[in-house]
Design an enzyme around this catalytic site. Structure first.
Site, PDB file in Angstrom:
ATOM      1  CG  ASN A 214     -14.069 -16.272  10.566  1.00  7.73           C
ATOM      2  OD1 ASN A 214     -14.429 -15.461  11.428  1.00  7.73           O
ATOM      3  ND2 ASN A 214     -14.070 -15.983   9.269  1.00  7.73           N
ATOM      4  NE  ARG A 215      -9.500 -19.614  17.704  1.00 10.55           N
ATOM      5  CZ  ARG A 215      -9.094 -18.386  18.013  1.00 10.55           C
ATOM      6  NH1 ARG A 215      -8.879 -17.508  17.054  1.00 10.55           N
ATOM      7  NH2 ARG A 215      -8.908 -18.033  19.265  1.00 10.55           N
ATOM      8  CG  LEU A 216     -12.578 -21.457   8.999  1.00 10.91           C
ATOM      9  CD1 LEU A 216     -13.360 -20.960   7.795  1.00 10.91           C
ATOM     10  CD2 LEU A 216     -12.967 -22.902   9.324  1.00 10.91           C
TER      11      LEU A 216
END
Length: 238
Positions: A214-216
């Protein structure tokens, strides 16, 4: 409307899914990067990630070409940045070393603005390292030690090329190489050109980046003091 080959690419939907185990043959542990990884300083983790990149084998047998490649950023006297890929040829507590022509564009930038950045983009491993710091020339002894490891052809190429200067054709460049080969034909050891040598980046900060779902992504930024010791580790939002 003019169309280009790139128009057929679905750029908005191009993405890599991070956070999964890469491949069974990968040496990379899929655990999360955390502050404990930096308990012994920045250099052990940097070294391990470099080893992992050099040993990585994809499921199709492919490897990372030039795992020691880094994108070097410099700034000229008008404030314009420039980037290019160079090879890291040394790393220790003092910093990261690369070699180049001292009359090149990058060297000219460094002469007026001796602060640079370097990024190691190991995308296949969902990893990057970003180094920022002051840069200075290495000693003549260090330059000579590395020079002696270079293939003879690369040594002659360093003599032949006026790096970053315009040239009318590749034939002229190859002709310059032939002249250098003839010049040093009877020489067992090609000498180091007086205009060629190494630079060391003394890190002020080193950031470790690990791709996650989640691009975290995980980002740990180390601020360094004298002697390269970590004075602060900050987890930075992606």
């Amino acid at each position: 409307m003019v169309r280009y080959p790139s128009d057929s690419l679905d750029l908005p939907h191009m993405r890599v899914s991070y956070g999964e185990k890469l491949v069974s043959s990968s040496p990379v542990d899929s655990g999360d990067l955390d502050e404990a990884s930096l308990a012994d300083g920045w250099l052990p983790l940097f070294s391990q990630w470099l080893v992992d990149a050099s040993e990585y084998v994809a499921s199709d047998g492919g490897r990372i070409a030039e795992p020691n490649a880094m994108v070097l950023g410099t700034v000229d006297d008008e404030g314009f940045p420039a980037t290019r890929t160079v090879l890291c040829k040394g790393a220790d507590e003092r910093g990261v070393v690369f070699f180049t022509n001292y009359e090149s564009t990058k060297a000219q930038h460094i002469s007026v603005n001796p602060f640079v950045s370097a990024t190691f983009p190991w995308i296949a491993l969902a990893r990057q390292i970003h180094v920022r710091g002051r840069v200075e020339k290495v000693s003549d002894e260090e330059t000579l030690e590395y020079w002696r490891t270079r293939p003879r052809g690369s040594q002659l190429g360093a003599w032949a090329s006026h790096q970053s200067e315009p040239i009318e054709s590749r034939e002229l460049l190859l002709g310059a190489l032939d002249r250098m080969a003839a010049r040093f034909h009877d020489v067992d050891e090609v000498p180091v050109p007086p205009f060629w040598g190494g630079f060391r980046i003394h890190p002020k900060s080193v950031e470790f980046w690990q791709g996650r779902r989640n691009r975290l992504h995980n980002r740990l930024r180390c601020e360094l003091g004298d002697g390269g010791c970590i004075v602060r580790v900050t987890r930075v939002q992606p």
